[in-house]
Design a protein around this motif. Structure first.
Motif, PDB file in Angstrom:
ATOM      1  N   ASP A 152       0.813  -1.229   0.000  1.00 18.59           N
ATOM      2  CA  ASP A 152       0.000   0.000   0.000  1.00 18.59           C
ATOM      3  C   ASP A 152       0.840   1.269   0.000  1.00 18.59           C
ATOM      4  OD1 ASP A 152      -2.287  -1.415  -0.054  1.00 18.59           O
ATOM      5  OD2 ASP A 152      -2.626  -1.360   2.123  1.00 18.59           O
ATOM      6  N   ASN A 153       1.992   1.195   0.662  1.00 15.45           N
ATOM      7  CA  ASN A 153       2.835   2.385   0.757  1.00 15.45           C
ATOM      8  C   ASN A 153       4.164   2.097   0.054  1.00 15.45           C
ATOM      9  OD1 ASN A 153       4.103   4.728   1.602  1.00 15.45           O
ATOM     10  ND2 ASN A 153       4.622   3.873   3.625  1.00 15.45           N
ATOM     11  N   PRO A 154       4.160   2.141  -1.294  1.00 16.29           N
ATOM     12  CA  PRO A 154       5.371   1.702  -2.007  1.00 16.29           C
ATOM     13  C   PRO A 154       6.492   2.746  -1.934  1.00 16.29           C
ATOM     14  CG  PRO A 154       3.710   2.446  -3.562  1.00 16.29           C
ATOM     15  CD  PRO A 154       3.097   2.566  -2.199  1.00 16.29           C
ATOM     16  N   PRO A 155       7.748   2.305  -2.053  1.00 15.87           N
ATOM     17  CA  PRO A 155       8.863   3.262  -2.050  1.00 15.87           C
ATOM     18  C   PRO A 155       8.900   4.056  -3.359  1.00 15.87           C
ATOM     19  CG  PRO A 155       9.652   1.045  -2.531  1.00 15.87           C
ATOM     20  CD  PRO A 155       8.191   0.915  -2.207  1.00 15.87           C
ATOM     21  N   ALA A 156       9.477   5.262  -3.308  1.00 19.08           N
ATOM     22  CA  ALA A 156       9.638   6.068  -4.531  1.00 19.08           C
ATOM     23  C   ALA A 156      11.099   5.984  -4.978  1.00 19.08           C
ATOM     24  CB  ALA A 156       9.255   7.516  -4.239  1.00 19.08           C
ATOM     25  N   PHE A 157      11.328   5.991  -6.286  1.00 19.99           N
ATOM     26  CA  PHE A 157      12.698   6.038  -6.824  1.00 19.99           C
ATOM     27  C   PHE A 157      13.288   7.416  -6.520  1.00 19.99           C
ATOM     28  CE2 PHE A 157      10.397   3.171  -9.836  1.00 19.99           C
ATOM     29  CZ  PHE A 157      11.092   2.010  -9.546  1.00 19.99           C
ATOM     30  N   PRO A 158      14.604   7.572  -6.390  1.00 20.45           N
ATOM     31  CA  PRO A 158      15.626   6.524  -6.373  1.00 20.45           C
ATOM     32  C   PRO A 158      15.791   5.946  -4.970  1.00 20.45           C
ATOM     33  CG  PRO A 158      16.688   8.671  -6.248  1.00 20.45           C
ATOM     34  CD  PRO A 158      15.200   8.928  -6.286  1.00 20.45           C
ATOM     35  N   PHE A 159      16.382   4.746  -4.916  1.00 21.57           N
ATOM     36  CA  PHE A 159      16.663   4.134  -3.613  1.00 21.57           C
ATOM     37  C   PHE A 159      17.820   3.146  -3.741  1.00 21.57           C
ATOM     38  CE2 PHE A 159      12.852   1.888  -5.409  1.00 21.57           C
ATOM     39  CZ  PHE A 159      13.404   0.638  -5.631  1.00 21.57           C
ATOM     40  N   VAL A 160      18.303   2.703  -2.583  1.00 21.57           N
ATOM     41  CA  VAL A 160      19.293   1.618  -2.573  1.00 21.57           C
ATOM     42  C   VAL A 160      18.521   0.347  -2.272  1.00 21.57           C
ATOM     43  CG1 VAL A 160      21.228   0.593  -1.302  1.00 21.57           C
ATOM     44  CG2 VAL A 160      21.275   3.031  -1.870  1.00 21.57           C
ATOM     45  N   LEU A 297      15.952   2.789   1.713  1.00 22.56           N
ATOM     46  CA  LEU A 297      16.473   1.443   1.483  1.00 22.56           C
ATOM     47  C   LEU A 297      15.303   0.498   1.244  1.00 22.56           C
ATOM     48  CD1 LEU A 297      19.209  -0.311   1.746  1.00 22.56           C
ATOM     49  CD2 LEU A 297      18.116  -1.130   3.819  1.00 22.56           C
ATOM     50  N   VAL A 298      15.403  -0.266   0.152  1.00 24.47           N
ATOM     51  CA  VAL A 298      14.392  -1.288  -0.137  1.00 24.47           C
ATOM     52  C   VAL A 298      15.075  -2.632   0.029  1.00 24.47           C
ATOM     53  CG1 VAL A 298      13.027  -2.323  -1.991  1.00 24.47           C
ATOM     54  CG2 VAL A 298      13.060   0.157  -1.697  1.00 24.47           C
ATOM     55  N   ARG A 312      16.577  -4.401  12.956  1.00 26.82           N
ATOM     56  CA  ARG A 312      17.885  -3.745  13.060  1.00 26.82           C
ATOM     57  C   ARG A 312      18.036  -2.665  11.995  1.00 26.82           C
ATOM     58  NH1 ARG A 312      22.565  -5.896  14.720  1.00 26.82           N
ATOM     59  NH2 ARG A 312      23.232  -3.829  14.084  1.00 26.82           N
ATOM     60  N   LEU A 313      17.544  -2.935  10.777  1.00 26.00           N
ATOM     61  CA  LEU A 313      17.663  -1.927   9.712  1.00 26.00           C
ATOM     62  C   LEU A 313      16.776  -0.725  10.001  1.00 26.00           C
ATOM     63  CD1 LEU A 313      17.895  -3.928   6.365  1.00 26.00           C
ATOM     64  CD2 LEU A 313      19.554  -2.285   7.239  1.00 26.00           C
ATOM     65  N   GLU A 314      15.573  -0.999  10.494  1.00 21.91           N
ATOM     66  CA  GLU A 314      14.651   0.102  10.813  1.00 21.91           C
ATOM     67  C   GLU A 314      15.260   1.017  11.871  1.00 21.91           C
ATOM     68  OE1 GLU A 314      10.460  -1.863   9.429  1.00 21.91           O
ATOM     69  OE2 GLU A 314      11.150  -2.166  11.459  1.00 21.91           O
ATOM     70  N   THR A 315      15.842   0.423  12.915  1.00 21.66           N
ATOM     71  CA  THR A 315      16.458   1.230  13.982  1.00 21.66           C
ATOM     72  C   THR A 315      17.640   2.024  13.424  1.00 21.66           C
ATOM     73  OG1 THR A 315      15.885  -0.590  15.442  1.00 21.66           O
ATOM     74  CG2 THR A 315      17.358   1.073  16.340  1.00 21.66           C
ATOM     75  N   ALA A 316      18.491   1.341  12.652  1.00 24.23           N
ATOM     76  CA  ALA A 316      19.699   2.005  12.133  1.00 24.23           C
ATOM     77  C   ALA A 316      19.337   3.166  11.211  1.00 24.23           C
ATOM     78  CB  ALA A 316      20.561   0.987  11.388  1.00 24.23           C
ATOM     79  N   LEU A 317      18.326   2.970  10.378  1.00 21.25           N
ATOM     80  CA  LEU A 317      17.981   4.035   9.425  1.00 21.25           C
ATOM     81  C   LEU A 317      17.203   5.174  10.078  1.00 21.25           C
ATOM     82  CD1 LEU A 317      18.976   1.991   7.239  1.00 21.25           C
ATOM     83  CD2 LEU A 317      17.388   3.189   5.752  1.00 21.25           C
ATOM     84  N   LYS A 319      17.765   6.414  12.859  1.00 28.56           N
ATOM     85  CA  LYS A 319      18.758   7.304  13.495  1.00 28.56           C
ATOM     86  C   LYS A 319      19.304   8.353  12.525  1.00 28.56           C
ATOM     87  CE  LYS A 319      20.550   4.155  16.957  1.00 28.56           C
ATOM     88  NZ  LYS A 319      21.481   3.062  17.073  1.00 28.56           N
ATOM     89  N   VAL A 320      19.316   8.020  11.225  1.00 29.14           N
ATOM     90  CA  VAL A 320      19.852   8.970  10.237  1.00 29.14           C
ATOM     91  C   VAL A 320      18.740   9.545   9.357  1.00 29.14           C
ATOM     92  CG1 VAL A 320      22.191   8.024  10.190  1.00 29.14           C
ATOM     93  CG2 VAL A 320      20.463   7.043   8.684  1.00 29.14           C
ATOM     94  N   GLY A 321      17.492   9.380   9.799  1.00 33.46           N
ATOM     95  CA  GLY A 321      16.356   9.957   9.057  1.00 33.46           C
ATOM     96  C   GLY A 321      16.002   9.193   7.787  1.00 33.46           C
ATOM     97  N   GLY A 322      16.490   7.964   7.679  1.00 34.92           N
ATOM     98  CA  GLY A 322      16.186   7.148   6.494  1.00 34.92           C
ATOM     99  C   GLY A 322      14.989   6.243   6.716  1.00 34.92           C
ATOM    100  N   LYS A 323      14.553   5.568   5.646  1.00 30.71           N
ATOM    101  CA  LYS A 323      13.384   4.702   5.754  1.00 30.71           C
ATOM    102  C   LYS A 323      13.617   3.365   5.048  1.00 30.71           C
ATOM    103  CE  LYS A 323       8.625   5.360   6.309  1.00 30.71           C
ATOM    104  NZ  LYS A 323       7.475   5.270   5.534  1.00 30.71           N
ATOM    105  N   VAL A 324      13.092   2.302   5.638  1.00 28.64           N
ATOM    106  CA  VAL A 324      13.237   0.961   5.040  1.00 28.64           C
ATOM    107  C   VAL A 324      11.892   0.469   4.514  1.00 28.64           C
ATOM    108  CG1 VAL A 324      14.030  -1.403   5.433  1.00 28.64           C
ATOM    109  CG2 VAL A 324      14.845   0.423   6.902  1.00 28.64           C
ATOM    110  N   PHE A 325      11.908  -0.102   3.330  1.00 31.30           N
ATOM    111  CA  PHE A 325      10.698  -0.700   2.740  1.00 31.30           C
ATOM    112  C   PHE A 325      10.958  -2.167   2.453  1.00 31.30           C
ATOM    113  CE2 PHE A 325      10.410   3.765   1.874  1.00 31.30           C
ATOM    114  CZ  PHE A 325       9.051   4.073   1.883  1.00 31.30           C
TER     115      PHE A 325
END
Ligand code: KG4
Ligand code: ZN
Length: 373
Positions: A152-160, A297-298, A312-317, A319-325
């Motif tokens: 439902d909440n897909p990531p937007a390009f660009p991403f790693v 990050l996807v 672990r990825l959610e916590t790490a990202l 901290k730097v204002g990033g998001k994991v999908f």
């Protein structure tokens, strides 16, 4: 069962909306049948570019291969042959579709086991020929990479993208569909393969990833510390084969008369192993985001179902204002929905393959074309 139509019937019926080609040469909307047979799962789905996923189902061969502790290619091909048409029939019925509703067919063309790929490719290509629709061979890892787009909440390009499956471990800079730059990859075993091999050493069932994850929950993370391979030097490549040897040695040191360590030690080893893989992946993901300056990050592929890795990825990202999908669990491992979705993007852009059945066991992801609409 689905009701295949005679070609005369197809012609008599007014052209479906889904077959319309725009003035510009590409389709505006499309309903795609997707078929996945690259390894030990027969996956089928119908994806509609306007209405989303209409139906999907999967037949897993896990039981067929369990007694061998890994996938036996010949048995995989034979089982795909048995299961594929009944599964297509079921998914077509579930999606409330008949042949004329399908505007294109997508099938996994590689990488994977060549015999298994040829079963899906042959069926997909033949149906497309009979139904007068285009077919496209999809890259299995592109399917994984785009699977989170089904949410439902897909990531937007660009991403790693972190691609972690049984056959691949890669970090990829993704600008759009087909626009991939490999930032790093495993120089030996894939992360999922390492999970499977460690599980085999601990006498756990195949596939080993979920088994290790389950056992690790009872483990004491402070008891053993396993190495974090290739994290002490710059770069984004991975190596997991040393970890395998370390696991084997630790098991040997604690072996009892029955050949295995006691239950608590087994859980402690599973925990230490999982922590080492997860930590290594997190370190490299953070590095890849820093290097590219991207904040999204996807993660995709079977290992992305691992709850410890997700947490672990959610916590790490965070901290730097990033998001994991990531995709829901059933779309992290192999499935037909991701192939239907990826194929739909390419078919909508007017990309289709010829009549020859495409089966490419080795196929580098960064050789794919963009959509170039
Ligand atoms: O993507 P996938 O279904 O097939 C390939 O394309 O290889 O990935 C399968 C891999 C297996 O190695 C399996 O052990 C691993 O994904 N896996 C997991 C988990 N679920 C599946 N690894 C760790 N934790 C999990 N929860
Ligand atoms: Zn896969």
């Amino acid at each position: 069962m689905f009701r295949p139509r005679r070609s005369s019937q197809v012609e008599k019926r007014p052209p479906s909306l889904y077959h319309c080609r725009s003035f510009f040469g590409y389709c505006l909307t499309m309903r795609v049948l997707g078929i996945e047979t690259s390894c030990d799962e027969t996956g089928v789905a119908v994806y509609d570019s306007e209405r989303g996923l209409l139906a999907h189902d999967l037949y897993s061969q896990v039981k067929v291969h369990a007694e061998y502790g890994g996938v036996v290619p010949e048995l995989a091909s034979r089982d795909h042959v048995r299961k594929i048409l009944p599964l297509i029939g079921k998914v077509m019925t579930d999606a409330d579709c008949i042949a004329v509703d399908i505007g294109g067919i997508a099938y996994t063309a590689g990488p994977g086991l060549v015999g298994a790929l040829m079963v899906g490719g042959a069926v997909a290509r033949s149906l497309a020929y009979a139904w007068h629709v285009p077919a496209v061979g999809v890259h299995h890892m592109e399917g994984h990479l785009l699977a989170p787009m089904l949410e439902d909440n897909p990531p937007a390009f660009p991403f790693v993208a972190l691609l972690v499956s049984g056959g691949h471990t890669q970090l990829v800079a993704v600008q759009g569909v087909g626009e991939y730059e490999i930032l790093g990859e495993s120089v030996d075993d894939a992360a999922g393969e390492a999970f499977d091999k460690a599980a085999k050493m601990l006498d756990l069932d195949y596939p080993g990833g979920p088994e290790i994850a389950r056992l690790a929950e009872q483990g004491d993370p402070a008891r053993f510390t396993f190495p974090r391979p290739m994290t002490d030097r710059p770069g984004l490549d991975f190596s997991f084969s040393g970890l395998k040897t370390y696991t084997l040695n630790t098991i040997a040191e604690h072996r009892q008369s029955d050949g295995l360590p006691d239950d608590q030690t087994m859980a402690d080893i599973a925990c230490a192993f999982q922590e080492a893989v997860v930590d290594t992946l997190v370190i490299k993901c953070r590095r890849a985001l820093e290097q590219t300056g991207l904040g999204t990050l996807v993660m995709a592929g079977g290992v992305s179902a691992n709850r410890r890795l997700r947490g672990r990825l959610e916590t790490a990202l965070a901290k730097v204002g990033g998001k994991v999908f990531y995709a829901r669990n059933e779309f992290c491992t192999d499935n037909g929905a991701m192939i239907a979705y990826a194929g739909c993007q390419r078919l909508l852009a007017g990309q289709a393959d010829g009549l020859a059945i495409k089966a490419v066991p080795r196929w580098p992801l960064d050789t794919l074309q963009g959509l170039e609409r």
